[in-house]
Design a protein around this motif. Structure first.
Motif, PDB file in Angstrom:
ATOM      1  N   PHE A  77       0.862  -1.183   0.000  1.00 36.10           N
ATOM      2  CA  PHE A  77       0.000   0.000   0.000  1.00 36.10           C
ATOM      3  C   PHE A  77       0.894   1.226   0.000  1.00 36.10           C
ATOM      4  O   PHE A  77       1.802   1.336   0.813  1.00 36.10           O
ATOM      5  CB  PHE A  77      -0.947   0.076   1.198  1.00 36.10           C
ATOM      6  N   LEU A  78       0.621   2.138  -0.905  1.00 30.86           N
ATOM      7  CA  LEU A  78       1.431   3.339  -0.989  1.00 30.86           C
ATOM      8  C   LEU A  78       0.531   4.555  -1.164  1.00 30.86           C
ATOM      9  O   LEU A  78      -0.354   4.577  -2.009  1.00 30.86           O
ATOM     10  CB  LEU A  78       2.409   3.250  -2.166  1.00 30.86           C
ATOM     11  N   SER A  79       0.769   5.538  -0.338  1.00 32.36           N
ATOM     12  CA  SER A  79       0.175   6.862  -0.497  1.00 32.36           C
ATOM     13  C   SER A  79       1.256   7.859  -0.122  1.00 32.36           C
ATOM     14  O   SER A  79       2.288   7.493   0.449  1.00 32.36           O
ATOM     15  CB  SER A  79      -1.051   7.038   0.405  1.00 32.36           C
ATOM     16  N   VAL A  80       1.022   9.108  -0.420  1.00 31.19           N
ATOM     17  CA  VAL A  80       2.017  10.137  -0.100  1.00 31.19           C
ATOM     18  C   VAL A  80       2.302  10.142   1.398  1.00 31.19           C
ATOM     19  O   VAL A  80       3.462  10.178   1.835  1.00 31.19           O
ATOM     20  CB  VAL A  80       1.531  11.508  -0.590  1.00 31.19           C
ATOM     21  N   ALA A  81       1.246  10.093   2.218  1.00 36.35           N
ATOM     22  CA  ALA A  81       1.443  10.137   3.668  1.00 36.35           C
ATOM     23  C   ALA A  81       2.213   8.919   4.162  1.00 36.35           C
ATOM     24  O   ALA A  81       3.141   9.041   4.972  1.00 36.35           O
ATOM     25  CB  ALA A  81       0.096  10.240   4.378  1.00 36.35           C
ATOM     26  N   VAL A  82       1.846   7.737   3.698  1.00 38.39           N
ATOM     27  CA  VAL A  82       2.519   6.516   4.158  1.00 38.39           C
ATOM     28  C   VAL A  82       3.986   6.524   3.743  1.00 38.39           C
ATOM     29  O   VAL A  82       4.865   6.124   4.520  1.00 38.39           O
ATOM     30  CB  VAL A  82       1.783   5.269   3.641  1.00 38.39           C
ATOM     31  N   VAL A 103       4.479   8.409  -6.680  1.00 37.06           N
ATOM     32  CA  VAL A 103       3.976   8.665  -5.329  1.00 37.06           C
ATOM     33  C   VAL A 103       5.137   8.876  -4.362  1.00 37.06           C
ATOM     34  O   VAL A 103       5.121   9.799  -3.529  1.00 37.06           O
ATOM     35  CB  VAL A 103       3.074   7.508  -4.854  1.00 37.06           C
ATOM     36  N   ALA A 104       6.156   8.018  -4.436  1.00 29.97           N
ATOM     37  CA  ALA A 104       7.310   8.161  -3.540  1.00 29.97           C
ATOM     38  C   ALA A 104       7.992   9.508  -3.735  1.00 29.97           C
ATOM     39  O   ALA A 104       8.369  10.183  -2.756  1.00 29.97           O
ATOM     40  CB  ALA A 104       8.300   7.022  -3.769  1.00 29.97           C
ATOM     41  N   LEU A 105       8.144   9.927  -4.986  1.00 26.61           N
ATOM     42  CA  LEU A 105       8.787  11.212  -5.258  1.00 26.61           C
ATOM     43  C   LEU A 105       7.909  12.364  -4.804  1.00 26.61           C
ATOM     44  O   LEU A 105       8.407  13.361  -4.263  1.00 26.61           O
ATOM     45  CB  LEU A 105       9.108  11.330  -6.749  1.00 26.61           C
ATOM     46  N   ARG A 106       6.591  12.253  -5.006  1.00 22.56           N
ATOM     47  CA  ARG A 106       5.678  13.300  -4.538  1.00 22.56           C
ATOM     48  C   ARG A 106       5.753  13.448  -3.020  1.00 22.56           C
ATOM     49  O   ARG A 106       5.607  14.548  -2.478  1.00 22.56           O
ATOM     50  CB  ARG A 106       4.244  12.953  -4.966  1.00 22.56           C
ATOM     51  N   ALA A 107       6.016  12.336  -2.335  1.00 24.50           N
ATOM     52  CA  ALA A 107       6.121  12.368  -0.878  1.00 24.50           C
ATOM     53  C   ALA A 107       7.413  13.013  -0.394  1.00 24.50           C
ATOM     54  O   ALA A 107       7.572  13.246   0.809  1.00 24.50           O
ATOM     55  CB  ALA A 107       6.022  10.947  -0.324  1.00 24.50           C
ATOM     56  N   GLY A 108       8.344  13.264  -1.323  1.00 30.82           N
ATOM     57  CA  GLY A 108       9.610  13.876  -0.934  1.00 30.82           C
ATOM     58  C   GLY A 108      10.681  12.881  -0.553  1.00 30.82           C
ATOM     59  O   GLY A 108      11.725  13.265  -0.008  1.00 30.82           O
ATOM     60  N   VAL A 109      10.453  11.589  -0.834  1.00 38.75           N
ATOM     61  CA  VAL A 109      11.500  10.600  -0.563  1.00 38.75           C
ATOM     62  C   VAL A 109      12.641  10.838  -1.554  1.00 38.75           C
ATOM     63  O   VAL A 109      12.409  10.882  -2.768  1.00 38.75           O
ATOM     64  CB  VAL A 109      10.959   9.166  -0.724  1.00 38.75           C
ATOM     65  N   ARG A 424     -14.057   2.985  -5.280  1.00 36.61           N
ATOM     66  CA  ARG A 424     -13.172   2.450  -4.255  1.00 36.61           C
ATOM     67  C   ARG A 424     -13.286   3.235  -2.947  1.00 36.61           C
ATOM     68  O   ARG A 424     -13.484   4.450  -2.954  1.00 36.61           O
ATOM     69  CB  ARG A 424     -11.730   2.456  -4.761  1.00 36.61           C
ATOM     70  N   PRO A 425     -13.152   2.532  -1.799  1.00 33.23           N
ATOM     71  CA  PRO A 425     -13.309   3.177  -0.494  1.00 33.23           C
ATOM     72  C   PRO A 425     -12.156   4.131  -0.190  1.00 33.23           C
ATOM     73  O   PRO A 425     -11.085   4.059  -0.785  1.00 33.23           O
ATOM     74  CB  PRO A 425     -13.295   2.004   0.494  1.00 33.23           C
ATOM     75  N   PRO A 426     -12.369   5.005   0.797  1.00 36.45           N
ATOM     76  CA  PRO A 426     -11.282   5.884   1.230  1.00 36.45           C
ATOM     77  C   PRO A 426     -10.318   5.156   2.154  1.00 36.45           C
ATOM     78  O   PRO A 426     -10.644   4.098   2.705  1.00 36.45           O
ATOM     79  CB  PRO A 426     -12.024   6.978   2.006  1.00 36.45           C
ATOM     80  N   VAL A 427      -9.135   5.732   2.316  1.00 36.25           N
ATOM     81  CA  VAL A 427      -8.193   5.285   3.336  1.00 36.25           C
ATOM     82  C   VAL A 427      -8.168   6.375   4.401  1.00 36.25           C
ATOM     83  O   VAL A 427      -7.817   7.525   4.116  1.00 36.25           O
ATOM     84  CB  VAL A 427      -6.780   5.069   2.762  1.00 36.25           C
ATOM     85  N   VAL A 428      -8.580   6.003   5.605  1.00 40.47           N
ATOM     86  CA  VAL A 428      -8.690   6.958   6.707  1.00 40.47           C
ATOM     87  C   VAL A 428      -7.658   6.615   7.773  1.00 40.47           C
ATOM     88  O   VAL A 428      -7.680   5.505   8.324  1.00 40.47           O
ATOM     89  CB  VAL A 428     -10.107   6.938   7.315  1.00 40.47           C
ATOM     90  N   GLY A 434      -8.046  11.062  16.604  1.00 43.86           N
ATOM     91  CA  GLY A 434      -8.552  11.824  15.464  1.00 43.86           C
ATOM     92  C   GLY A 434      -8.426  11.049  14.168  1.00 43.86           C
ATOM     93  O   GLY A 434      -7.725  10.034  14.085  1.00 43.86           O
ATOM     94  N   THR A 435      -9.107  11.520  13.130  1.00 38.83           N
ATOM     95  CA  THR A 435      -9.060  10.875  11.822  1.00 38.83           C
ATOM     96  C   THR A 435      -8.571  11.859  10.767  1.00 38.83           C
ATOM     97  O   THR A 435      -8.727  13.070  10.913  1.00 38.83           O
ATOM     98  CB  THR A 435     -10.446  10.353  11.396  1.00 38.83           C
ATOM     99  N   ARG A 436      -7.970  11.287   9.714  1.00 33.74           N
ATOM    100  CA  ARG A 436      -7.517  12.097   8.582  1.00 33.74           C
ATOM    101  C   ARG A 436      -7.616  11.257   7.320  1.00 33.74           C
ATOM    102  O   ARG A 436      -7.147  10.120   7.298  1.00 33.74           O
ATOM    103  CB  ARG A 436      -6.070  12.552   8.792  1.00 33.74           C
ATOM    104  N   VAL A 437      -8.230  11.785   6.294  1.00 35.90           N
ATOM    105  CA  VAL A 437      -8.371  11.057   5.043  1.00 35.90           C
ATOM    106  C   VAL A 437      -7.057  11.133   4.271  1.00 35.90           C
ATOM    107  O   VAL A 437      -6.592  12.222   3.932  1.00 35.90           O
ATOM    108  CB  VAL A 437      -9.526  11.617   4.188  1.00 35.90           C
ATOM    109  N   LEU A 438      -6.456   9.960   4.002  1.00 35.76           N
ATOM    110  CA  LEU A 438      -5.225   9.904   3.208  1.00 35.76           C
ATOM    111  C   LEU A 438      -5.540   9.793   1.726  1.00 35.76           C
ATOM    112  O   LEU A 438      -4.866  10.390   0.893  1.00 35.76           O
ATOM    113  CB  LEU A 438      -4.364   8.712   3.634  1.00 35.76           C
TER     114      LEU A 438
END
Length: 453
Positions: A77-82, A103-109, A424-428, A434-438
Motif C-alpha cells: 500500500f502506498l500513499s504520499v502520507a505513508v 507517489v514516492a517522489l511526490r512524498a519527498g523521498v 473504491r473506499p477511502p483510506v482513513v 482523530g481521523t484524517r483522510v489519506l
C-alpha cells in the motif's frame, strides 16, 4: 477498554458497549463521518512496525559487522502520507511501477532512497527512474541490462545503478502465485545453467553488467516469496546468493558491494496465528549470512531487506456495514449464515484470488447471542465474491451492523478495482483520537469522468 491483540493493530480495543476503537477513535463515529466501506489505518502501529524492523536488523547486522537498509514495499500500500511516515522512520521505499515511483517522489523521498523493481519496465519508467536519481534499478532479464545501459547513455549522466535479480530455487510463501524464487515463474534470472550452457542466466546477466560502462553493478537481489512464516528459506537463499557473488568476484575481480535478501515476512490474519518476530528473524538471517561469508572467505557486503506486508498489513482494517443476512442450509445439514456487506471483492480481491483467510468481528455493539457459522460476502455479481470464508459471528447479526475485517492494510486498497462500477473506499488514518483522510473515497462522478462517451 480491552486490547484485542492479533490479528488487530496494537491500537485496537473495545469499550464497555462492545464498540471497536482504533487509536482512540470509535468506529461508530468514524463510519458516521466517513461512511463505509472504509480502509482504516492505525498510524502509530504502522510507524512502530517500521521502526521495529529497522532497529532489529540494524542491531543484528551491526553485531556481525555489516550494514543494512530496510525497504518498505510500495506495492502493499502506498500513499504520499505513508511514504512520508516510513521514510521518517528510517526506511527506504521499494517501487515496482512508474506510478509507485511518482507517489514516492511526490512524498519527498529522495531518489537515492528509492528502488525500482519490475519484470517489464517501460523505457519511460527507466528514464524517469534515472532522472529521479533512484538508488537502484533491479534488473530482471538479460535484455534489460542493455536497455538500462542505453537509457543511461541517452541521459548523458553517470552509469545507472543496478542490481540483478536472481531466482535461487528456494520456494516459500503462502500461495503458488506469491512464491517468487522457483524456476517456473516470471521474476528474475535462474542460478541453474541449462543443458549445453556455460553459464546460468543469472551469471550471464551479471557478466554483462560488469562489462557495460553505462551501468554500475551494485549487487545481487533475491526474493523468495510473500507471507513467509519460517526464516529457514532466507538462510538457504542467502547462502546461494553469497556463493554467486563470490564466483563473480573470482571470475571478474568484481566483488559487488550489496546483496538484497528480499523479505515477504508473514503476518497473523486469524486469531491464534503468530507473525514472524523481527528480532528473531533478524538474528537468524544475520547469523546465516555471517557463516556463509566466512565459509566462502569473502567480506560481508551491505545488505538490504524488504519486510513486505509486515509493516502495513496489521496496521489496517476494513470497516463495512451489514446489509442482507441469509441462512443457507448445507448438504451436511448445517446452516451457514451469509452476511453481505457493502463492499466485497472490489476492495479485497485476495480471498477470491488466493483463497486467503481473514477474520471479521461485529464492530459497533456487544452481543450475547449464540455464535453461528457465517460467511461474509460482498455485493458484487459473482458467487466467488467472498470477504471471509468462514467465521463465527453472533446469531443476531443484522442489517445496519458494523463489521470489521482485520489485517487488510496490505493489498486491500492497492489491489482494489471498480468491478461492477463500484467506487473504491477511502483510506482513513487514525491517530491520537482523530481521523484524517489519506486517500478520498471515489465517486460515481470519478468513474464517469473517465468515460469519453
Amino acid at each position: 477498554m480491552s486490547a484485542l491483540g492479533e490479528p488487530w493493530s496494537t491500537g485496537a480495543s473495545r469499550d464497555g458497549e462492545g464498540s471497536l476503537h482504533v487509536a482512540g477513535v470509535d468506529v461508530r463515529a468514524l463510519a458516521a463521518e466517513h461512511g463505509t466501506p472504509a480502509y482504516v489505518l492505525d498510524e502509530a502501529d504502522l510507524r512502530e512496525r517500521a521502526r521495529a524492523y529497522r532497529q532489529a536488523f540494524e542491531a543484528a547486522f551491526a553485531a556481525i559487522g555489516a550494514g543494512v537498509d530496510v525497504y518498505y514495499a510500495g506495492k502493499a500500500f502506498l500513499s504520499v502520507a505513508v511514504a512520508r511516515w516510513v521514510h521518517a522512520e528510517g526506511l527506504r521505499v521499494d517501487t515496482s511501477t512508474g506510478g509507485e515511483l511518482a507517489v514516492a517522489l511526490r512524498a519527498g523521498v529522495p531518489g537515492e532512497h528509492v528502488g525500482l523493481h519490475g519484470n517489464n519496465k517501460s523505457d519511460a519508467e527507466i528514464a524517469r527512474a534515472l532522472a529521479a536519481g533512484v538508488g537502484r534499478i533491479i534488473v530482471d532479464s538479460l535484455p534489460e541490462v542493455e536497455r538500462v545501459a542505453t537509457a543511461a547513455r541517452a541521459a548523458g549522466g553517470a552509469p545507472a545503478p543496478v542490481m540483478v535479480r536472481v531466482t535461487t530455487g528456494v520456494h516459500a510463501g503462502g500461495h503458488e502465485f506469491i512464491s517468487t524464487a522457483h524456476e517456473d515463474q516470471k521474476f528474475g534470472l535462474s542460478l541453474a545453467a541449462g543443458e549445453g550452457e556455460a553459464d546460468s542466466p543469472a551469471m550471464t546477466a551479471l557478466l554483462a553488467a560488469v562489462a557495460s560502462p553505462d551501468v554500475e553493478l551494485l549487487g545481487i537481489h533475491s526474493h523468495i516469496g510473500s507471507q513467509i512464516l519460517d526464516a529457514s528459506g532466507f538462510e538457504v537463499a542467502a547462502a546461494k546468493v553469497l556463493a554467486l557473488r563470490a564466483e563473480l568476484a573470482e571470475r571478474t575481480g568484481v566483488l559487488v558491494p550489496e546483496v538484497d535478501l528480499g523479505g515477504g515476512y508473514g503476518i497473523a490474519y486469524l486469531p491464534g496465528e503468530v507473525a514472524l518476530d523481527p528480532e528473531r528473524v533478524a538474528r537468524d538471517v544475520a547469523a546465516s549470512v555471517a557463516a556463509a561469508a566466512h565459509e566462502l572467505g569473502t567480506p560481508l557486503p551491505r545488505f538490504s531487506i524488504e519486510p513486505g506486508r509486515a509493516i502495513v498489513g496489521p496496521a489496517g482494517l476494513t470497516l463495512y456495514t451489514v446489509g442482507t443476512v441469509k441462512p443457507v442450509r448445507l448438504d451436511d445439514g448445517r446452516v451457514r449464515t451469509y452476511v453481505a456487506v457493502d463492499g466485497g471483492m472490489s476492495d479485497n480481491i485476495r480471498p477470491a484470488l488466493y483463497g486467503a483467510d481473514y477474520h471479521a468481528e461485529l464492530a459497533g455493539r456487544r452481543s450475547t447471542a449464540e455464535p453461528v457459522l457465517a460467511r461474509v460476502v460482498g455485493k458484487h455479481c459473482e458467487s466467488g465474491d467472498i470477504v471471509v470464508h468462514e467465521v463465527m459471528l453472533p446469531g443476531d447479526v443484522r442489517a445496519g451492523d458494523l463489521l470489521a475485517v482485520a489485517a487488510t492494510g496490505a493489498y486491500g486498497r492497492s489491489m482494489a478495482s471498480n468491478y461492477n462500477m463500484v467506487p473504491r473506499p477511502p483510506v482513513v488514518a487514525v491517530a491520537d483520537g482523530g481521523t484524517r483522510v489519506l486517500v478520498r473515497r471515489e465517486t460515481e462522478d470519478d468513474l464517469l469522468a473517465l468515460d469519453q462517451g
